[in-house]
Design an enzyme around this catalytic site. Sequence first.
Site, PDB file in Angstrom:
ATOM      1  N   ASP A   1     155.022  76.138  63.333  1.00  0.00           N
ATOM      2  CA  ASP A   1     155.429  75.999  61.935  1.00  0.00           C
ATOM      3  C   ASP A   1     156.882  75.530  61.839  1.00  0.00           C
ATOM      4  OD1 ASP A   1     155.023  76.126  59.225  1.00  0.00           O
ATOM      5  OD2 ASP A   1     155.488  78.262  59.056  1.00  0.00           O
TER       6      ASP A   1
ATOM      7  N   HIS B   1     156.695  65.950  61.174  1.00  0.00           N
ATOM      8  CA  HIS B   1     155.403  66.071  61.860  1.00  0.00           C
ATOM      9  C   HIS B   1     155.396  65.232  63.144  1.00  0.00           C
ATOM     10  CE1 HIS B   1     153.830  68.534  58.752  1.00  0.00           C
ATOM     11  NE2 HIS B   1     153.769  67.591  57.830  1.00  0.00           N
TER      12      HIS B   1
ATOM     13  N   LEU C   1     143.748  73.491  82.314  1.00  0.00           N
ATOM     14  CA  LEU C   1     144.149  74.053  81.025  1.00  0.00           C
ATOM     15  C   LEU C   1     143.086  73.734  79.993  1.00  0.00           C
ATOM     16  CD1 LEU C   1     146.452  75.373  79.248  1.00  0.00           C
ATOM     17  CD2 LEU C   1     147.153  73.025  78.709  1.00  0.00           C
TER      18      LEU C   1
HETATM   19  C1  IPE Z   1     150.101  77.436  59.204  1.00  0.00           C
HETATM   20  O1  IPE Z   1     151.274  76.974  58.639  1.00  0.00           O
HETATM   21  C2  IPE Z   1     149.220  76.295  59.580  1.00  0.00           C
HETATM   22  C3  IPE Z   1     149.691  75.445  60.676  1.00  0.00           C
HETATM   23  C4  IPE Z   1     150.782  75.571  61.364  1.00  0.00           C
HETATM   24  C5  IPE Z   1     148.798  74.371  61.033  1.00  0.00           C
HETATM   25  P1  IPE Z   1     151.493  76.867  57.062  1.00  0.00           P
HETATM   26  O2  IPE Z   1     152.865  76.369  56.893  1.00  0.00           O
HETATM   27  O3  IPE Z   1     150.386  76.083  56.450  1.00  0.00           O
HETATM   28  O4  IPE Z   1     151.333  78.398  56.619  1.00  0.00           O
HETATM   29  P2  IPE Z   1     151.929  79.163  55.350  1.00  0.00           P
HETATM   30  O5  IPE Z   1     151.513  78.400  54.146  1.00  0.00           O
HETATM   31  O6  IPE Z   1     153.424  79.211  55.507  1.00  0.00           O
HETATM   32  O7  IPE Z   1     151.321  80.547  55.437  1.00  0.00           O
HETATM   33  C1  IPE Z   2     153.580  73.059  60.365  1.00  0.00           C
HETATM   34  O1  IPE Z   2     154.744  72.654  59.754  1.00  0.00           O
HETATM   35  C2  IPE Z   2     152.657  71.898  60.595  1.00  0.00           C
HETATM   36  C3  IPE Z   2     151.471  71.904  59.735  1.00  0.00           C
HETATM   37  C4  IPE Z   2     151.099  72.805  58.871  1.00  0.00           C
HETATM   38  C5  IPE Z   2     150.612  70.750  59.872  1.00  0.00           C
HETATM   39  P1  IPE Z   2     154.878  72.690  58.157  1.00  0.00           P
HETATM   40  O2  IPE Z   2     154.468  71.358  57.627  1.00  0.00           O
HETATM   41  O3  IPE Z   2     154.161  73.852  57.596  1.00  0.00           O
HETATM   42  O4  IPE Z   2     156.438  72.864  58.001  1.00  0.00           O
HETATM   43  P2  IPE Z   2     157.200  73.794  56.958  1.00  0.00           P
HETATM   44  O5  IPE Z   2     156.652  75.183  57.084  1.00  0.00           O
HETATM   45  O6  IPE Z   2     156.926  73.200  55.609  1.00  0.00           O
HETATM   46  O7  IPE Z   2     158.642  73.686  57.360  1.00  0.00           O
HETATM   47 MG    MG Z   3     154.714  75.800  57.177  1.00  0.00          MG
END
Ligand code: IPE
Ligand code: IPE
Ligand code: MG
Length: 251
Positions: free
Chosen positions: A28, A45, A139
């Site tokens: 995240d 991303h 893996l």
């Molecule tokens: C969880 O992250 C999903 C992924 C990393 C793929 P999110 O950013 O979507 O989760 P919340 O909304 O903070 O719980």
């Molecule tokens: C996690 O990073 C990746 C995915 C959910 C695909 P985020 O896109 O949730 O990044 P933040 O949490 O907004 O910084």
């Molecule tokens: Mg996130």
Amino acid sequence: MDPNGNVQLNFGDGESPTRLLHVAVIPDGNGRWAAARGLPRPVGHQAGVEAVHRLVESAPHLGIGTLSLYVFSADNWERPRAEVVGLFGLLVRFLEDEAEEFRERGVRVQVIGRRDRLPKELRAAISATERLTAGGRRLRLRLAIDYSSQDAILRAACRMISSLEISRREFARVLGVANYNDGPAPDVDLLIRTGGEQRLSDFLLWESAYAELVFSQKLWPDFQTADLEAALDEFHRRERRFGRIPEVVAG
Ligand code: IPE
Ligand code: IPE
Ligand code: MG
């Protein structure tokens, strides 16, 4: 051991000599990483994909046999369409670029989650990568795409509805099948979430019943092999009791 010093992966029921770990990662913080640099979210991303590459490269050297990575949650459909489309495009490219290298390095890719809502090109890239890497034994890389743990548990429960009594083991086997083509996976040993949030966001709820949780303040694109090593060190310092009492007390 193979010539590279890695313990061979054993997908059978028997315990391998050195038990390989199942590590789950919630990567995240991509969006915040980009925002902090005044860049659009897709750049975050893209940087996140590079961090995934580093993670997969280092995992087999660190005693990890199964790596489950949360790539796109069922709730991520709620994001703006452009971001979702961009993420899927990145994923197709990631799979196409890495598939051959995964095969060479013995990485077996399996995707868990729904496939029916994914774009055709992504479904094709997933199938091609799974086929190409099916022989990998170093893996097992499980990518969770359009994944919801609650949905997977519900699907498994629906399949079991006619059985009056079932064991947890049997339910876990059905849950693996309910995960759309994924075989049974061992329970998660260590779950790492980057980005500072301390929640599971519907990831591997059943499988993480006794997982050790490590939350990192680092945003995912900044997560380095040294951070993974630190999380594993933390894991090895912890005492896993599984409801029992500490060994020294038990005598
Ligand atoms: C969880 O992250 C999903 C992924 C990393 C793929 P999110 O950013 O979507 O989760 P919340 O909304 O903070 O719980
Ligand atoms: C996690 O990073 C990746 C995915 C959910 C695909 P985020 O896109 O949730 O990044 P933040 O949490 O907004 O910084
Ligand atoms: Mg996130």
